[in-house]
Write an enzyme that holds these catalytic residues in place. Sequence first.
Site, PDB file in Angstrom:
ATOM      1  N   GLN A  98      -3.169 -58.427  35.094  1.00 28.43           N
ATOM      2  CA  GLN A  98      -2.827 -57.267  34.278  1.00 28.43           C
ATOM      3  C   GLN A  98      -3.714 -57.230  33.035  1.00 28.43           C
ATOM      4  O   GLN A  98      -3.706 -58.165  32.235  1.00 28.43           O
ATOM      5  CB  GLN A  98      -1.357 -57.281  33.869  1.00 28.43           C
ATOM      6  CG  GLN A  98      -0.951 -55.979  33.179  1.00 28.43           C
ATOM      7  CD  GLN A  98       0.448 -56.021  32.617  1.00 28.43           C
ATOM      8  OE1 GLN A  98       0.689 -56.677  31.615  1.00 28.43           O
ATOM      9  NE2 GLN A  98       1.372 -55.317  33.254  1.00 28.43           N
ATOM     10  N   TYR A 179       1.976 -50.018  24.687  1.00 29.20           N
ATOM     11  CA  TYR A 179       0.668 -50.554  24.318  1.00 29.20           C
ATOM     12  C   TYR A 179      -0.396 -49.449  24.307  1.00 29.20           C
ATOM     13  O   TYR A 179      -0.073 -48.268  24.412  1.00 29.20           O
ATOM     14  CB  TYR A 179       0.324 -51.734  25.214  1.00 29.20           C
ATOM     15  CG  TYR A 179       1.366 -52.832  25.089  1.00 29.20           C
ATOM     16  CD1 TYR A 179       1.612 -53.425  23.847  1.00 29.20           C
ATOM     17  CD2 TYR A 179       2.153 -53.218  26.163  1.00 29.20           C
ATOM     18  CE1 TYR A 179       2.595 -54.397  23.690  1.00 29.20           C
ATOM     19  CE2 TYR A 179       3.134 -54.202  26.019  1.00 29.20           C
ATOM     20  CZ  TYR A 179       3.351 -54.775  24.787  1.00 29.20           C
ATOM     21  OH  TYR A 179       4.328 -55.731  24.618  1.00 29.20           O
ATOM     22  N   ARG A 226       0.005 -49.688  35.821  1.00 33.30           N
ATOM     23  CA  ARG A 226       1.444 -49.704  35.528  1.00 33.30           C
ATOM     24  C   ARG A 226       1.753 -48.635  34.490  1.00 33.30           C
ATOM     25  O   ARG A 226       1.058 -48.504  33.479  1.00 33.30           O
ATOM     26  CB  ARG A 226       1.863 -51.067  34.977  1.00 33.30           C
ATOM     27  CG  ARG A 226       3.377 -51.220  34.854  1.00 33.30           C
ATOM     28  CD  ARG A 226       3.766 -52.485  34.134  1.00 33.30           C
ATOM     29  NE  ARG A 226       5.010 -53.044  34.651  1.00 33.30           N
ATOM     30  CZ  ARG A 226       5.781 -53.908  33.993  1.00 33.30           C
ATOM     31  NH1 ARG A 226       5.436 -54.303  32.772  1.00 33.30           N
ATOM     32  NH2 ARG A 226       6.878 -54.386  34.525  1.00 33.30           N
ATOM     33  N   GLY A 310      11.213 -60.068  37.692  1.00 38.35           N
ATOM     34  CA  GLY A 310      10.786 -60.690  36.455  1.00 38.35           C
ATOM     35  C   GLY A 310      11.480 -62.006  36.194  1.00 38.35           C
ATOM     36  O   GLY A 310      11.035 -63.054  36.637  1.00 38.35           O
ATOM     37  N   ARG A 311      12.603 -61.960  35.471  1.00 39.29           N
ATOM     38  CA  ARG A 311      13.277 -63.192  35.064  1.00 39.29           C
ATOM     39  C   ARG A 311      13.735 -64.032  36.244  1.00 39.29           C
ATOM     40  O   ARG A 311      13.751 -65.254  36.156  1.00 39.29           O
ATOM     41  CB  ARG A 311      14.465 -62.849  34.158  1.00 39.29           C
ATOM     42  CG  ARG A 311      14.054 -62.225  32.831  1.00 39.29           C
ATOM     43  CD  ARG A 311      15.234 -62.045  31.901  1.00 39.29           C
ATOM     44  NE  ARG A 311      14.820 -61.456  30.634  1.00 39.29           N
ATOM     45  CZ  ARG A 311      15.542 -61.496  29.527  1.00 39.29           C
ATOM     46  NH1 ARG A 311      16.724 -62.090  29.536  1.00 39.29           N
ATOM     47  NH2 ARG A 311      15.099 -60.943  28.416  1.00 39.29           N
TER      48      ARG A 311
END
Length: 359
Positions: A98, A179, A226, A310-311
């Site tokens: 990424q 971002y 993304r 993810g987690r």
Amino acid sequence: MTSLWTPTTVGNVRLPHRLALAPMTRSRANADGTPSDLVPTYYAQRASLGLLITEGVQPSEDGQGYMMTPGIHSSAQVEGWKKVTAAVHAKGGHMFMQLMHAGRMSHPDNTPHHRQPVAPSALSAGQQMFTPAGMQDTPVPRALTTEEVGQTVEDFRKAARNAIDAGMDGVEIHGANGYLINQFLAPNANIRTDRYGGSIEKRARLAIEIATAIAEEIGPERTAIRLSPGLDIGGLVEGPDGPELYRYLIGELDRLNLAYLHVFHFGSEQLLKDIRALWSQKLLVLRPGRTLDTLATDIETGLADVVPVGRWGLANPDFAERLRQGAPLNEPDANTFYSSGAAGYTDYPTLQPSQSAVA
């Protein structure tokens, strides 16, 4: 959940199932932006997830936002990532890097050069972030000149080439989560009057130019992006024309025949259905708050082709095996998400051999 276990192809990568590891900042890089010695182990441990999307990696010095995050703009960083990709490929996994430019979500104390952050416009995010001195306000950024925006496109192009030289199977452009690219999309962060600001088409231009440049450089089959439609984060407010902007942007990106689109889904279900209709290639959908028993729902309904985790993947290196067997999961330790060292990074236990054998 049988649909989760059907193989699929993403770009040039053949995957054994429909799971992937979502990108997650872990702050385990060295001060020079090279991956620490723990990083190859961390990703190799999770190779059974098939497609691993790395944490955000800055394409330039100005792209860094947080402490101890990795880069891909120097030869030393390329050499460091070669160790990571070699370890993952040896375990049968695949990696997309990424590429993330933090833009105004940065602080000079977190970067080697200590320069003022850059952004589409000189507007503060109004946020705080962790620095070596503790929590501090993000400063007012410096607006990029039109020429510097063009250089940013070239920075992404070069970073993508460096990623492939480091052994990556592809790159994911981070156009989400507040971002730089996301900042260009949001009218309350982008008040430019040049070709990159104002109308929907102009605010979407940077994302399209970066995707086009990278697809030209390394091939569209190794290029992904993304997006996070409807997610107001980092001080961004996408506004009432947000859905229209994303329909336009995704329609333009679809022309490039990229490997996949990764949607971090917080928005409306109708917009997600529209995105599915607009997008011709593979679609990854990450829904915060999912439960294990709904993990395959988007695949079964045709909204997604792959579901990143993810987690669950962070705390369970063998998540795919545990899910297949219905084995209990480790709980993630939030206190170690962004700390240094092996604790909460490479020390999560896997199933015992007798437990992990699959008939």
